[in-house]
Design a protein around this motif. Structure first.
Motif, short mmCIF file in Angstrom:
data_model
loop_
_atom_site.label_atom_id
_atom_site.label_comp_id
_atom_site.label_asym_id
_atom_site.label_seq_id
_atom_site.Cartn_x
_atom_site.Cartn_y
_atom_site.Cartn_z
N ASP A 3 -8.61 5.28 -62.03
CA ASP A 3 -9.44 4.59 -61.05
C ASP A 3 -9.55 5.46 -59.79
O ASP A 3 -8.55 5.77 -59.16
N ASP A 52 -10.47 4.78 -56.97
CA ASP A 52 -9.99 4.09 -55.77
C ASP A 52 -8.53 4.45 -55.47
O ASP A 52 -8.10 4.40 -54.33
N LEU A 53 -7.77 4.77 -56.53
CA LEU A 53 -6.37 5.13 -56.31
C LEU A 53 -6.27 6.41 -55.50
O LEU A 53 -5.46 6.53 -54.59
N ALA A 91 -7.44 5.65 -52.02
CA ALA A 91 -6.40 4.93 -51.27
C ALA A 91 -5.35 5.91 -50.78
O ALA A 91 -4.91 5.83 -49.62
N ALA A 138 -6.75 7.85 -47.91
CA ALA A 138 -6.84 7.01 -46.71
C ALA A 138 -5.46 6.82 -46.08
O ALA A 138 -5.33 6.66 -44.88
N LEU A 139 -4.42 6.85 -46.92
CA LEU A 139 -3.07 6.67 -46.40
C LEU A 139 -2.51 7.96 -45.80
O LEU A 139 -1.36 8.01 -45.38
N ASN A 142 -17.52 3.12 -45.69
CA ASN A 142 -17.14 4.42 -46.22
C ASN A 142 -17.37 5.54 -45.22
O ASN A 142 -16.66 6.55 -45.24
N MET A 175 -6.43 1.02 -45.31
CA MET A 175 -7.58 0.48 -46.02
C MET A 175 -7.12 -0.36 -47.20
O MET A 175 -6.21 0.01 -47.93
N PHE A 205 -8.59 -2.06 -50.63
CA PHE A 205 -9.74 -1.97 -51.53
C PHE A 205 -9.94 -3.27 -52.28
O PHE A 205 -9.01 -4.06 -52.46
N SER A 248 -10.31 -3.53 -55.37
CA SER A 248 -9.47 -3.51 -56.57
C SER A 248 -7.99 -3.39 -56.20
O SER A 248 -7.17 -3.22 -57.09
N ALA A 290 -6.20 -1.14 -55.57
CA ALA A 290 -5.85 0.27 -55.74
C ALA A 290 -4.36 0.53 -55.54
O ALA A 290 -3.97 1.49 -54.89
N LEU A 291 -3.54 -0.32 -56.10
CA LEU A 291 -2.09 -0.07 -56.05
C LEU A 291 -1.76 0.98 -57.11
O LEU A 291 -2.33 0.97 -58.19
N PHE A 292 -0.84 1.88 -56.77
CA PHE A 292 -0.48 2.94 -57.71
C PHE A 292 0.35 2.34 -58.83
O PHE A 292 1.45 1.85 -58.61
N ARG A 302 0.86 -2.07 -47.48
CA ARG A 302 0.75 -0.62 -47.59
C ARG A 302 -0.19 -0.06 -46.52
O ARG A 302 0.02 1.02 -45.99
N ALA A 303 -1.25 -0.84 -46.22
CA ALA A 303 -2.21 -0.39 -45.22
C ALA A 303 -1.65 -0.56 -43.81
O ALA A 303 -1.95 0.22 -42.91
#
Lengths: 282, 357
Positions: free
Chosen positions: A175, A177-178, A181, A184-185, B50, B82, B84, B86, B88-90, B149-150
């Motif tokens: 994904d 988005d990962l 993310a 962004a972090l 974005n 941010m 998301f 989804s 977007a967790l790892f 996390r954000a």
């Protein structure tokens, strides 16, 4: 649901499968039969073939083959990963097609033709040595043909498509988005790659290694022609024993051992994969 | 000089090929504000987010975060949190490592990482889940991990991209309240993207209503609803009955319009250059209309009725005026006005708006 044509549809496949099974059964049977020199008909039941295999001469070939296969799989992985990443991530459809064509073509070349092309490239008066000598980089040709290095190069070439396809499938699953993310972090691209993209490609990396390994193990023409008899792999040994010495039982025993070895290797890779299931990565 | 804005956009424009996804967006967000970008899909709200995040590069204009020019700064240097859509967790890290990711990327020492992660997980009430994998959490819990996390990196800006759209209704309301409370407590400036107007209205200090790549109106939810500045805003936010009418006269900040034989006072600012006699569209809110026994109004027949528990929505066919929508207390509406019942609709106290037709 009733599927009235199912039987008809699978019967050709079943026929082929049955043929293969019978052949395998025959090979298995021959592996336990005695070789009588000078005769094509084998003798009675024996374990002699497998005992013979333990001799350093033959055991060494197995060891070399496994080493070569592993080396090839790893090199194909290293060469294939950037290619697969570029294939999946390229936005331009022409770039995508170009990468796909370049990486998959070896699959569609006949093994003998492809191998012959490598002979032309690797020979003492071949492309590589010719170019290097013309440029004055070297004075005498580097021996590439009939060496282990040459064999590995050619094997990587033919293994690459499969590895790239396996990797691309896994990378396409990640994904985006990962990665976004992570960026962004505050993670720089290299960190994103190492901590997110690469670990999440693990299923593809393991699948690529496994397939690359098995793919190389069954290679015949490449080590035969490029190795020129100086690089022996199990398949060449089977060939020379079976078709030069007509020692069918020993050739069969070697084949069975090779098959078992591949199966064990694949099982080992699967075991490696197991922790990934828990994470939900595969 | 005024305090620096948490976020400032100056004429930010983004084109995709021949399509302009964002036309010269101008925006000033104060410290601690909760701003929502609201609009239908394709309105440019995600493009704008974005651009702020740095996932897209603006074709024109400048973006300032905390007074610092960031237009060409890469994402990882913008100091953002941010969340998301989804989440977007790892998937290959447990909750604690997910939350600590931004701290590790910043080189925060291990011991400090541990205490800040614990603090952030406490904030979202997930301290007990620190060693779970994302897959083992419910949607709402994953959402809260993403939020933690954000927030743990103490971002200058919190960006939320439709974070609630994957949650079911009850959980969504709960998460909205929780997010709003955390946001207020931390005072973190927040840009929230959604297509759900209820979400936008209930959470935001100000709402930017977007359509076709433009910010049409940026104001408090009350003004957006009560004094829409653009017909699109009036139609998109809340329900409205639109009556064709005529401008009678302008009188300073107000104007008189006539529609369906009735006279209304509307704000003049939305009428543009319309002169008396010009055709206008009058937008009435359901609460502007109510049933009356006698007096000035329109006679109609109830043609449909939707019961929503606390309230009911009646659609009343009123001859030439067309169909009007009324919102009434549920029990009363159900008892008194079945489909087919006659109803007189009054407009006392109505504060409609009108736009040139």
């Amino acid at each position: 649901m009733r599927r009235p044509f199912l039987g008809w549809f699978i019967s050709p496949a079943a026929l082929v499968a049955a043929g293969f099974l019978l052949a395998m059964a025959a090979v298995l049977q021959y592996a336990f039969l005695a070789f009588i020199p000078g005769e094509l008909q084998p003798g009675g039941f024996t374990f002699q073939n497998f005992r013979e295999m333990m001799k350093p001469l033959y055991a060494g070939v197995f060891y070399d083959t496994v080493k070569l296969c592993f080396l090839t799989a790893v090199l194909a992985l290293l060469a294939g990963y950037p290619l697969a990443l570029a294939l999946v991530r390229a936005r331009n459809p022409y770039v995508k097609s170009a990468i796909l064509i370049i990486s998959v073509t070896p699959l569609f070349l006949g093994e003998v033709i492809r191998t012959y092309a490598w002979i032309i490239v690797l020979g003492n008066r071949g492309f590589v040595n010719g170019t290097l000598m013309a440029l004055g980089v070297i004075d005498a040709p580097i021996p590439l043909l009939f060496t282990r290095l040459g064999v590995v190069v050619a094997l990587v070439h033919v293994t690459l498509p499969v590895v790239v396809i396996m990797l691309a499938a896994a990378i396409a699953h990640i994904d985006r988005d990962l990665e976004r993310a992570a960026a962004a972090l505050g993670a720089k691209p290299m960190r994103v790659f190492v901590t997110v993209t690469l670990p999440l490609s693990m299923p593809g990396i393991i699948a690529g290694l496994t397939t690359g390994f098995a793919w190389t193990f069954s290679a015949f023409a490449t080590p035969q022609l490029i190795g020129g008899g100086r690089v022996n792999m199990v398949s060449n040994l089977v060939y020379s024993l079976g078709f030069s010495s007509f020692n069918f039982p020993f050739a069969a025993a070697l084949s069975v051992a090779g098959l078992v070895l591949t199966a064990v290797a694949l099982a080992g890779f699967r075991l490696l994969l197991r922790p990934l299931h828990k994470v939900g990565l595969s | 000089m005024a305090a620096t804005d948490a976020l400032r956009l100056e004429g930010v424009t983004k084109r995709f090929g021949a399509v302009t996804a964002l036309h010269e967006a101008w925006l000033k967000v104060q410290d601690g504000e909760f701003i929502t970008l609201l609009g239908p899909s394709g309105c440019g709200k995600t493009t704008l987010l974005n651009l702020i995040a740095g996932f897209l590069e603006a074709d024109a204009g400048e973006i300032f975060i905390g007074g610092k020019l960031v237009t060409t700064l890469p994402v990882w240097e913008r100091d953002l949190g941010m969340v998301f859509q989804s989440y977007a967790l790892f998937p290959h890290m447990d909750v604690a490592r997910n939350v600590g990711y931004g701290l590790r990327a910043r080189g925060v020492p291990k011991s400090e990482e541990a205490s800040r992660v614990a603090e952030a997980l406490g904030l979202v009430r997930l301290s007990a889940m620190a060693d779970r994998r994302p897959k083992q959490l419910s949607g709402g819990q994953q959402q809260r991990v993403a939020l933690a996390r954000a927030l743990v990196i103490r971002p200058r800006l919190l960006l939320l991209d439709e974070p609630f759209s994957a949650l079911d209704r009850n959980l969504r309301t709960e998460m909205q309240l929780e997010l709003k409370e955390i946001q207020r407590r931390l005072g973190v400036t927040t840009i929230f993207v959604t297509h759900d107007q209820g979400e936008a209205m209930s959470m935001s200090d100000r709402v930017a209503v977007m359509s076709e790549g433009r910010i049409l109106q940026l104001d408090t939810p009350e003004v957006i609803y009560g004094r829409p500045a653009h017909p699109f805003v009036a139609g998109f936010i809340g329900d409205a009955t639109v009556l064709p009418g005529r401008l009678i006269a302008r009188d300073g900040a107000e104007a008189r319009v006539e529609a369906a034989g009735l006279a209304f006072i509307v704000p003049a600012e939305t009428l543009g250059g319309a002169a008396p006699g010009a055709a206008v569209s009058v937008y009435l809110r359901p609460e502007d209309l109510h049933p009356i026994v006698a007096g000035e109004g329109l006679e109609g027949i109830v043609v449909s009725r939707a019961y929503l528990g606390d309230r009911a929505e009646l659609v009343v066919e009123c001859g030439a005026a067309g169909r009007l929508m009324l919102r009434l207390p549920g029990q009363a509406a159900m008892a008194r006005w079945p489909v087919g019942a006659a109803l007189r609709v009054g407009f006392d106290g109505a504060r409609p708006v009108a736009f040139p037709a």
